[in-house]
Design an enzyme around this catalytic site. Structure first.
Site, PDB file in Angstrom:
ATOM      1  N   LEU A   1       0.827  -1.201   0.000  1.00 37.94           N
ATOM      2  CA  LEU A   1       0.000   0.000   0.000  1.00 37.94           C
ATOM      3  C   LEU A   1       0.869   1.262   0.000  1.00 37.94           C
ATOM      4  O   LEU A   1       0.758   2.102  -0.886  1.00 37.94           O
ATOM      5  CB  LEU A   1      -0.927  -0.002   1.220  1.00 37.94           C
ATOM      6  CG  LEU A   1      -1.900   1.171   1.348  1.00 37.94           C
ATOM      7  CD1 LEU A   1      -2.908   1.163   0.201  1.00 37.94           C
ATOM      8  CD2 LEU A   1      -2.635   1.129   2.689  1.00 37.94           C
TER       9      LEU A   1
ATOM     10  N   GLU B   1       3.798   4.141  -0.245  1.00 38.80           N
ATOM     11  CA  GLU B   1       4.778   4.549  -1.246  1.00 38.80           C
ATOM     12  C   GLU B   1       5.667   5.632  -0.657  1.00 38.80           C
ATOM     13  O   GLU B   1       5.351   6.187   0.408  1.00 38.80           O
ATOM     14  CB  GLU B   1       4.067   5.065  -2.504  1.00 38.80           C
ATOM     15  CG  GLU B   1       3.234   4.011  -3.200  1.00 38.80           C
ATOM     16  CD  GLU B   1       2.604   4.479  -4.502  1.00 38.80           C
ATOM     17  OE1 GLU B   1       1.879   3.683  -5.121  1.00 38.80           O
ATOM     18  OE2 GLU B   1       2.829   5.648  -4.904  1.00 38.80           O
ATOM     19  N   PRO B   2       6.773   5.979  -1.334  1.00 42.58           N
ATOM     20  CA  PRO B   2       7.656   7.014  -0.778  1.00 42.58           C
ATOM     21  C   PRO B   2       6.935   8.318  -0.459  1.00 42.58           C
ATOM     22  O   PRO B   2       7.251   8.978   0.530  1.00 42.58           O
ATOM     23  CB  PRO B   2       8.707   7.197  -1.884  1.00 42.58           C
ATOM     24  CG  PRO B   2       8.779   5.866  -2.554  1.00 42.58           C
ATOM     25  CD  PRO B   2       7.360   5.345  -2.533  1.00 42.58           C
TER      26      PRO B   2
ATOM     27  N   GLY C   1       2.010   7.657   2.517  1.00 39.91           N
ATOM     28  CA  GLY C   1       1.938   6.772   3.661  1.00 39.91           C
ATOM     29  C   GLY C   1       0.524   6.781   4.201  1.00 39.91           C
ATOM     30  O   GLY C   1      -0.350   6.032   3.756  1.00 39.91           O
TER      31      GLY C   1
ATOM     32  N   TRP D   1       8.300   0.381   2.478  1.00 40.40           N
ATOM     33  CA  TRP D   1       7.984  -0.097   3.831  1.00 40.40           C
ATOM     34  C   TRP D   1       7.143  -1.376   3.791  1.00 40.40           C
ATOM     35  O   TRP D   1       6.211  -1.538   4.562  1.00 40.40           O
ATOM     36  CB  TRP D   1       7.255   0.979   4.649  1.00 40.40           C
ATOM     37  CG  TRP D   1       7.854   2.329   4.603  1.00 40.40           C
ATOM     38  CD1 TRP D   1       7.264   3.475   4.160  1.00 40.40           C
ATOM     39  CD2 TRP D   1       9.166   2.718   5.051  1.00 40.40           C
ATOM     40  NE1 TRP D   1       8.124   4.540   4.271  1.00 40.40           N
ATOM     41  CE2 TRP D   1       9.310   4.104   4.822  1.00 40.40           C
ATOM     42  CE3 TRP D   1      10.240   2.009   5.601  1.00 40.40           C
ATOM     43  CZ2 TRP D   1      10.455   4.807   5.129  1.00 40.40           C
ATOM     44  CZ3 TRP D   1      11.391   2.709   5.906  1.00 40.40           C
ATOM     45  CH2 TRP D   1      11.490   4.080   5.672  1.00 40.40           C
ATOM     46  N   ILE D   2       7.485  -2.283   2.888  1.00 42.63           N
ATOM     47  CA  ILE D   2       6.675  -3.489   2.713  1.00 42.63           C
ATOM     48  C   ILE D   2       7.242  -4.624   3.556  1.00 42.63           C
ATOM     49  O   ILE D   2       8.307  -5.183   3.252  1.00 42.63           O
ATOM     50  CB  ILE D   2       6.606  -3.897   1.230  1.00 42.63           C
ATOM     51  CG1 ILE D   2       6.152  -2.705   0.368  1.00 42.63           C
ATOM     52  CG2 ILE D   2       5.662  -5.086   1.068  1.00 42.63           C
ATOM     53  CD1 ILE D   2       4.844  -2.062   0.803  1.00 42.63           C
TER      54      ILE D   2
ATOM     55  N   ARG E   1      17.341  -8.954  41.597  1.00 39.00           N
ATOM     56  CA  ARG E   1      18.393  -7.952  41.783  1.00 39.00           C
ATOM     57  C   ARG E   1      18.345  -7.384  43.209  1.00 39.00           C
ATOM     58  O   ARG E   1      17.291  -6.905  43.652  1.00 39.00           O
ATOM     59  CB  ARG E   1      18.186  -6.823  40.778  1.00 39.00           C
ATOM     60  CG  ARG E   1      19.085  -5.595  40.950  1.00 39.00           C
ATOM     61  CD  ARG E   1      20.539  -5.893  40.679  1.00 39.00           C
ATOM     62  NE  ARG E   1      21.302  -4.649  40.590  1.00 39.00           N
ATOM     63  CZ  ARG E   1      22.613  -4.594  40.541  1.00 39.00           C
ATOM     64  NH1 ARG E   1      23.325  -5.730  40.591  1.00 39.00           N
ATOM     65  NH2 ARG E   1      23.230  -3.449  40.439  1.00 39.00           N
TER      66      ARG E   1
ATOM     67  N   GLN F   1      14.276   1.053  32.572  1.00 37.88           N
ATOM     68  CA  GLN F   1      14.571   1.757  33.827  1.00 37.88           C
ATOM     69  C   GLN F   1      14.689   0.778  34.994  1.00 37.88           C
ATOM     70  O   GLN F   1      15.562   0.931  35.858  1.00 37.88           O
ATOM     71  CB  GLN F   1      13.472   2.786  34.119  1.00 37.88           C
ATOM     72  CG  GLN F   1      13.798   3.768  35.230  1.00 37.88           C
ATOM     73  CD  GLN F   1      14.865   4.774  34.822  1.00 37.88           C
ATOM     74  OE1 GLN F   1      15.143   4.948  33.642  1.00 37.88           O
ATOM     75  NE2 GLN F   1      15.478   5.425  35.801  1.00 37.88           N
TER      76      GLN F   1
ATOM     77  N   GLU G   1       0.690   0.825  10.137  1.00 38.88           N
ATOM     78  CA  GLU G   1      -0.773   0.637  10.111  1.00 38.88           C
ATOM     79  C   GLU G   1      -1.501   1.933  10.492  1.00 38.88           C
ATOM     80  O   GLU G   1      -2.573   1.910  11.116  1.00 38.88           O
ATOM     81  CB  GLU G   1      -1.209  -0.508  11.042  1.00 38.88           C
ATOM     82  CG  GLU G   1      -0.619  -1.858  10.684  1.00 38.88           C
ATOM     83  CD  GLU G   1      -1.218  -2.489   9.453  1.00 38.88           C
ATOM     84  OE1 GLU G   1      -1.983  -1.812   8.748  1.00 38.88           O
ATOM     85  OE2 GLU G   1      -0.885  -3.650   9.176  1.00 38.88           O
TER      86      GLU G   1
END
Length: 382
Positions: free
Chosen positions: A129, A131-132, A135, A160-161, A271, A339, A366
């Site tokens: 879906l 493309e450059p 998005g 981004w496939i 710990r 943390q 997505e």
């Protein structure tokens, strides 16, 4: 009880299914993750294992090779997989998204032809879906599919496939007219199609085994019989499928957060500082309690949306809320897990560092979380 996940499932069969998914995730997937992610390997054998056990085809009808499971069960399987290996959770979700497009929108002939292969366990799909320059703005897609007799000639670049260059088929969205809203069409494109090639894998911050590439089309020939639904209906096909895909990512993000919480709780119990485990300090208990609350909230939102979907009710807003809630939670929980482990959490000797990096992209793909907020706000005001 510790960090054990308590689930309410709709049937004994679904309980056995979740047990199988948990066993595979724990015994088969988890031992491979650290080394495979370090090498950025495509986890082909992991997908083959999931395919053989039927976990790649759960929410689809049995007549096509699916598992006929409710979406709420499928998503909890995705969470179990992602708790062990987030990259594989993402790839499994993407595969389901591709099959959803064909199942929900294809002609009977198209479904009969393609779904048994998509759901048979040997094939893995990819979703073309973005493309450059397109998005979140799907109307900006420029990949063109020009009708030429019984074929379409496709030219353009997808970016981004996930599963790019590794999938067996691709669900392609391409422009068949210049109309910004009614000019998109969807196609099934098998791997090996002449004129289709791939860019180098992206060097990403996280999810290294979720191989992500450009998919390039240079006058690629796609049979008109591989058109999904009607020409020009690609926009609603894409957007409706994304609702289901967003729930998959919400489940992945919940799995990431669950894994980070489990590691943090284990570390806090072992710990020692000032002569006692750090988990006995109230400040640490409060931090862990907030992390657990985030995980439970994330799980509740995606399950609510899934149950609406299973009941045949509208769920688009709830899918966006689930995606937004779960992915933001994954980022907060993994940050806090680092943390808890302090200096150790910042090293690659402990998995929370990787989970922290894996979590970030869930807020982006997505549909970014800013887009999710737009979807929810517009729905409230409509």
């Amino acid at each position: 009880m510790g960090t054990q996940v308590e689930r309410l499932l709709p049937s004994e069969e679904s309980e056995e299914l979740l047990g199988l998914a948990r066993e595979i995730a724990t015994k088969e997937l988890a031992p491979q993750v650290a080394e495979a992610e370090e090498r950025a390997e495509f986890p082909e054998e992991a997908y083959r294992l999931l395919g053989r056990t039927g976990l790649l085809s759960l929410p689809f009808p049995e007549e096509y090779g699916g598992g006929a499971q409710p979406y709420e069960v499928y998503l909890q399987v995705i969470e179990e997989i992602a708790t062990a290996w987030p990259s594989v959770g993402v790839g499994t979700s993407v595969h389901s998204l591709t099959a959803t497009v064909v199942w929900a929108n294809g002609s009977q002939e198209l479904k009969d032809t393609w779904l048994p292969r998509m759901l048979g366990g040997d094939w893995l799909g990819a979703y073309c879906l973005s493309e450059p320059q397109a998005g979140s703005d799907v109307s900006g897609i420029r990949t063109a599919a020009r009708r030429d007799g019984d074929e379409y000639a496709v030219s353009g670049t997808k970016q981004w496939i996930s599963n790019g260059s590794c999938a067996d088929y691709y669900i392609l969205f391409a422009r068949t007219s210049e109309d910004p809203k009614r000019g998109l069409s969807a196609f099934v494109v098998p791997d090996g199609t002449e004129g289709m090639s791939f860019g180098a894998p992206e060097k990403k911050m996280g999810l290294a085994c979720d191989v992500t590439t450009q998919v390039l089309f240079d006058d690629a020939r796609v049979s008109a019989a591989q058109l999904i639904g009607e020409e020009g209906r690609g926009m609603p096909v894409a957007l409706s499928a994304l609702d289901a895909g967003r729930l998959g990512i919400a489940a992945v993000a919940t799995g990431i957060a669950q894994a980070a919480l489990a590691h943090a709780v284990e570390y806090a119990g072992e710990r020692e500082q000032f002569g006692q485990p750090i988990g006995r300090f109230q400040g640490m208990q409060f931090l862990l309690a907030d992390m657990a609350t985030e995980v439970e909230r994330a799980r509740a939102t995606y399950l609510h949306a899934a149950r609406l979907k299973d009941a045949g009710k509208p769920y688009g807003r709830q899918a966006s809320i689930a995606k937004l809630t779960a992915t933001d939670a994954a980022m907060r929980v993994t940050t806090d897990a680092v943390q808890v482990l302090a200096g150790n959490g910042y090293t690659r000797e402990y998995p929370v560092e990787r989970l922290f990096r894996d979590a970030k992209v869930t807020q982006i793909f997505e549909g970014t979380n800013q887009i999710q907020r737009m979807v929810v706000g517009r729905d409230l005001l409509s």
